[in-house]
Design a protein around this motif. Structure first.
Motif, PDB file in Angstrom:
ATOM      1  N   PRO A 393       0.821  -1.220   0.000  1.00 45.95           N
ATOM      2  CA  PRO A 393       0.000   0.000   0.000  1.00 45.95           C
ATOM      3  C   PRO A 393       0.852   1.266   0.000  1.00 45.95           C
ATOM      4  O   PRO A 393       1.883   1.350   0.670  1.00 45.95           O
ATOM      5  N   LEU A 394       0.397   2.232  -0.774  1.00 41.95           N
ATOM      6  CA  LEU A 394       1.093   3.509  -0.904  1.00 41.95           C
ATOM      7  C   LEU A 394       0.300   4.602  -0.200  1.00 41.95           C
ATOM      8  O   LEU A 394      -0.936   4.570  -0.186  1.00 41.95           O
ATOM      9  N   PRO A 395       0.976   5.582   0.390  1.00 38.07           N
ATOM     10  CA  PRO A 395       0.263   6.660   1.088  1.00 38.07           C
ATOM     11  C   PRO A 395      -0.564   7.507   0.129  1.00 38.07           C
ATOM     12  O   PRO A 395      -0.162   7.745  -1.013  1.00 38.07           O
ATOM     13  N   ASP A 396      -1.726   7.977   0.607  1.00 39.48           N
ATOM     14  CA  ASP A 396      -2.610   8.800  -0.221  1.00 39.48           C
ATOM     15  C   ASP A 396      -1.952  10.107  -0.646  1.00 39.48           C
ATOM     16  O   ASP A 396      -2.326  10.692  -1.670  1.00 39.48           O
ATOM     17  N   SER A 397      -0.985  10.571   0.121  1.00 40.71           N
ATOM     18  CA  SER A 397      -0.341  11.849  -0.191  1.00 40.71           C
ATOM     19  C   SER A 397       0.331  11.840  -1.559  1.00 40.71           C
ATOM     20  O   SER A 397       0.443  12.883  -2.209  1.00 40.71           O
ATOM     21  N   ILE A 398       0.751  10.670  -2.014  1.00 41.04           N
ATOM     22  CA  ILE A 398       1.394  10.576  -3.332  1.00 41.04           C
ATOM     23  C   ILE A 398       0.431  10.958  -4.435  1.00 41.04           C
ATOM     24  O   ILE A 398       0.811  11.562  -5.441  1.00 41.04           O
ATOM     25  N   ARG A 400      -2.400  12.924  -4.183  1.00 45.33           N
ATOM     26  CA  ARG A 400      -3.233  14.111  -3.965  1.00 45.33           C
ATOM     27  C   ARG A 400      -3.046  15.183  -5.026  1.00 45.33           C
ATOM     28  O   ARG A 400      -3.946  15.956  -5.294  1.00 45.33           O
ATOM     29  N   THR A 401      -1.874  15.251  -5.616  1.00 51.89           N
ATOM     30  CA  THR A 401      -1.645  16.249  -6.646  1.00 51.89           C
ATOM     31  C   THR A 401      -2.514  15.967  -7.870  1.00 51.89           C
ATOM     32  O   THR A 401      -2.807  14.807  -8.196  1.00 51.89           O
ATOM     33  N   GLN A 402      -2.926  17.027  -8.542  1.00 52.16           N
ATOM     34  CA  GLN A 402      -3.774  16.874  -9.730  1.00 52.16           C
ATOM     35  C   GLN A 402      -2.965  16.564 -10.974  1.00 52.16           C
ATOM     36  O   GLN A 402      -3.517  16.143 -11.984  1.00 52.16           O
TER      37      GLN A 402
END
Length: 857
Positions: A393-398, A400-402
């Motif tokens: 699993p990868l963090p959602d922060s990766i 978030r950018t559009q």
């Protein structure tokens, strides 16, 4: 026009790079060989013959035309060629040199029971190769990496352009005597064995992250550096365009995008009807059994591949290796050779164990005229992969950018020590020498003079330090109202002020004896030049110019000399005196908007009159129309990419829609505005890839004018009275022929890519391509906007016999269609255009022949 301006820029770059060509001796200590394997009796090429160095495990197979190339650092002395049904042949070669060989194989009389790769008549039914490829297709979703919940990896990408096939004779030309220092970097082409000189190199280091739900993929570019002919070729623009040509290839995709075209992949559901498949052999590779499967397009002209793949002989039917290219007869422009090689390896263990890509190479040979002896531009992209992590699993922060691609702010400012440490593979001596060579050549006066001339011819501008004079094709033109017209102008370039663009021109018509002029300034609020992504800029301009009502030319200006020639009567124009302010802002993921204010004074010119008709007191005329309007527009183009020039950019078309919505409002009394009205417009453009039937460009458009206005403020539908085929215009409609205050239109351009002509023996050699179009327009005009004595609106224009020229569209839609041939001499398109409705109106043509330049792959 599908990327025509982009490919023009590529051709321009090829010609510039071609000026550098020459050669010296081959790289030392490399033994290489290239040539062709033929049947000794018939002289026909033998496809998929095995060619191998005797003292090495280095080998390859011939392509569809019998060609081969291989190299090794070892000092080998013999090469062996084998082919099923033929006698094996061993030839002596010179070690440490390049060897060019034509191999003639004798048919073996002792191997009559062996199966030749290509039988007399190919059969799809009961063919084990077809059954195998159908199983590969059925299992591809479980084998492709997108079937994982998560994955991430590091990739090192290297993209290089070389001048290929340089001769001693060319090197010794008088014009190149001052450039001999550049030839210290020549090398041997890794695919076809020809001498090559590297002239462009780009390196990128990036990390890629993927999640399946919700589906998203991001690439973070941690390092990027490139070298090219800066000042003559825009390196960033070329880099982005090369990205569009060298797109990442997934062998499991049914349709593969390459060179801005859509190829039918060998693992497509329709592949059995597009390809011939043959089982060549079964092989053992890393203690596992694989089938060596050969595939070739049934029609050599179609956009499809030929090559081989290793398919696992287990329950996965996964692809382990693939090597493929194109037929020499393919209906593809400017590309004389193409090679793709991919290799997969196992990563992780247990249920996460998966074959992942570890090697990915694409090579293309670009030529204006295909010739074995001619010079070309060889492009090679190689990508290596490591540090795979699967289903972690990868963090959602990766995510978030559009943006889909995120470049580090310091990615282009990294020291050489960073690259020395992080490159997956070190640069060769010739690759490392590109940086010094390109810097040196731009300091040679003879080179700069030559580049100035070529830039003037192809870009239309002559540069004088910080000022560009041009475009030269607008210096002279003529029309019925202005007569002979002269114009001179230009623009500043980033050498003056990087984020400020000044441009203008002055023109004079010798018949109307009027001056026309334009002056404008664009200021970018970023540190970048105007038009650079992401746009955040303001433009202010003032213009006094003529306009043909309803004309909307694409990619060209009205005072282009070639468009001075028109059919029919063309003696009605407007003189527009306008002041305009525009603020443009570009947001992430293709979303942008504009705010504008535009004050225009419209005056009639030539035979055009602003009159209210005749009454008891005679004909009443109006000298001018004044409007002041504020506007807002929004544009959404997801995943859009551009060819980025120094002061302009051109969108690279893709499969995603482009949507535009615009609104404009004018209030009576504001800065002299004479009318209250609002306009609303909407447009959706979509390219549909329909391989093997080519592609279709579809545009749906609608508009509405609210308020009571004279006809110059209505929608004067786009007409075209030139002999050039204009994509957005109605090519058999006359200027001022139709006006509406509400309308909807559909424009479909279907490009078949030679699908039908490729099947006709006489036509397929010409590599012509079929094209067809449909344009439909339906509109209307409210009663309040129809000129009458009660509403005081201007009368519609009339001809010299008093007949009304402008009509409305309530009775039926305007329809025109065309069929044509494109790719004539690779650059021309000719259409037969037929007008289907309103053919009884005066001064109309029911049919016509139109032509245009169209440069495409």
């Amino acid at each position: 026009m599908k990327n025509s301006a982009l490919i023009f820029n590529l051709k321009y770059c090829l010609l510039l790079l071609g000026l550098l060509t020459s050669t010296i001796g081959l790289a030392q200590n490399i033994t290489s060989a290239h040539g062709k394997v033929l049947d000794a009796s018939t002289k026909e090429p033998l496809l998929y013959a095995t060619v191998q160095f005797q003292e090495s495990n280095v080998g390859t197979r011939t392509d569809l035309d019998g060609n081969f190339y291989l190299k090794t650092p070892k000092s080998v002395t013999q090469i062996k060629i084998t082919y099923v049904g033929y006698k094996a042949l061993i030839l002596n070669i010179k070690p440490g040199e390049h060897n060019e060989i034509t191999v003639l194989l004798q048919e073996s009389t002792n191997d009559l029971d062996e199966v030749v790769i290509r039988p007399e008549k190919y059969r799809r039914k009961n063919n084990p190769a077809v059954s195998l490829i159908e199983k590969v297709f059925a299992h591809k979703d479980q084998n492709r990496k997108e079937g994982l919940d998560y994955y991430s990896y590091e990739a090192y990408e290297k993209l290089e352009l070389d001048i290929n096939n340089i001769s001693d004779r060319f090197r010794n030309r008088r014009a190149l005597r001052k450039f001999q220092f550049i030839f210290e970097n020549v090398d041997t082409n890794k695919v076809n064995g020809k001498v090559a000189l590297p002239v462009y190199l780009r390196e990128r280091l990036l990390n890629v992250y993927y999640r399946k739900n919700p589906r998203d993929e991001k690439e973070y570019i941690s390092g990027e550096q490139q070298v090219g002919l800066e000042g003559y070729i825009d390196s960033d623009g070329i880099s982005e365009y090369l990205n569009s040509m060298y797109q990442n290839i997934d062998i499991y995709d049914s349709k593969i995008m390459l060179l801005t075209n859509q190829f039918v992949g060998p693992l497509s559901s329709i592949a059995p009807s597009m390809y011939e498949f043959y089982i060549v052999d079964t092989v053992t590779y890393e203690n596992a059994r694989y089938v060596d499967l050969f595939f070739v397009p049934r029609n050599r002209q179609n956009l499809a591949f030929m090559g081989n793949m290793l398919v696992a002989l287990d329950s996965t039917y996964a692809v382990r290796k693939v090597q493929m290219g194109i037929s020499k007869n393919i209906n593809l422009n400017w590309v004389s050779d193409l090679h793709i090689e991919q290799e997969f390896d196992f990563f992780d263990t247990g249920k996460n164990r998966r074959l992942m890509l570890v090697k990915d190479e694409i090579s293309m040979d670009f030529q204006v005229i295909k010739s074995e002896k001619g010079r070309s531009i060889w492009g090679h992209k190689s990508v290596s992969y490591k540090n795979y992590e699967l289903n972690k699993p990868l963090p959602d922060s990766i995510f978030r950018t559009q943006l889909n691609s995120i470049r580090s702010e310091k990615a282009k400012e990294l020291p050489s020590s960073f690259w020395a440490e992080r490159r997956h593979n070190p640069l060769s001596k010739t690759e490392a020498g590109i940086y010094r060579m390109v810097d040196s050549i731009q300091n040679v006066p003879a080179f700069r003079r030559t580049m100035d001339v070529v830039t003037l011819l192809f870009a239309g501008y002559k540069t004088f330090d910080w000022f560009d004079l041009g475009p030269v094709n607008t210096f002279y033109s003529f029309n019925a109202v202005e007569g002979f017209r002269l114009r001179a102008g230009g623009r500043t370039n980033p050498k003056l002020v990087k984020n400020l663009l000044l441009e203008g021109y002055l023109a004079y018509g010798f018949k109307d004896q009027k001056w026309k002029y334009y002056g404008g300034a664009t200021y970018s609020f970023t540190k970048k030049a105007p038009q650079m992504f992401p746009i955040n800029q303001m433009t202010v301009n003032y213009q006094n110019e003529t306009q043909i009502p309803g004309e909307n030319l694409q990619f060209v200006q009205e005072d282009n000399f070639l468009l001075s020639f028109k059919r029919g009567v063309n003696n009605k124009m407007l003189y527009n005196n306008s002041f305009r302010v525009v603020y443009d802002r570009e947001l992430a993921r293709g979303l942008s908007y504009s705010l504008s204010f535009n004050r225009v004074i419209k005056s009639p010119g030539g035979a055009l009159l602003f009159d209210y008709g005749s009454n008891d007191s005679g004909t009443q005329f109006k000298k001018q129309i004044v409007t002041s309007a504020a506007g807002f527009s929004i544009r959404y183009a997801p995943n859009e990419k551009f060819y980025q020039g120094k002061t302009y950019r051109i969108p690279i078309q893709n499969k995603y829609p482009i949507m535009n919505l615009g609104f404009q409002a004018a209030t009576k009394g504001v800065l002299g505005s004479e009318y209250n009205y609002q306009t609303l417009t909407a447009e959706v453009f979509k390219m549909f890839y329909l391989a093997p039937l080519g592609y279709a460009n579809c545009t749906l458009e609608a508009g509405r004018v609210f308020g009571t206005v004279p006809y110059p403020l209505l929608t004067i539908h786009r007409a075209n009275q030139t002999f050039s085929y204009q994509l957005p215009a109605y090519n058999l409609m006359n200027f001022l022929e139709f006006a509406s205050d509400k309308f909807v239109s559909l424009n479909v351009q279907q490009h078949f890519g030679g699908f039908f002509f490729n099947k006709v023996p006489l036509l397929r050699r010409l590599k012509w391509r079929e094209v067809a179009s449909f344009k439909g327009l339906y509109g209307g005009l409210d009663k309040k906007n129809r000129p009458s004595e009660t509403n005081g609106l201007l009368r519609f224009p009339v001809d010299d016999q008093g007949r009304t020229l402008t009509n409305t569209l309530e009775r039926k839609p305007y329809i025109e269609a065309s069929v044509g041939i494109e790719n004539i001499f690779k650059i021309f398109r000719i259409d037969y255009v037929r007008r289907m409705t309103y053919t009884n109106l005066p001064n109309v043509s029911k049919w016509g022949i139109r032509a245009r330049f169209k440069i495409d792959f």
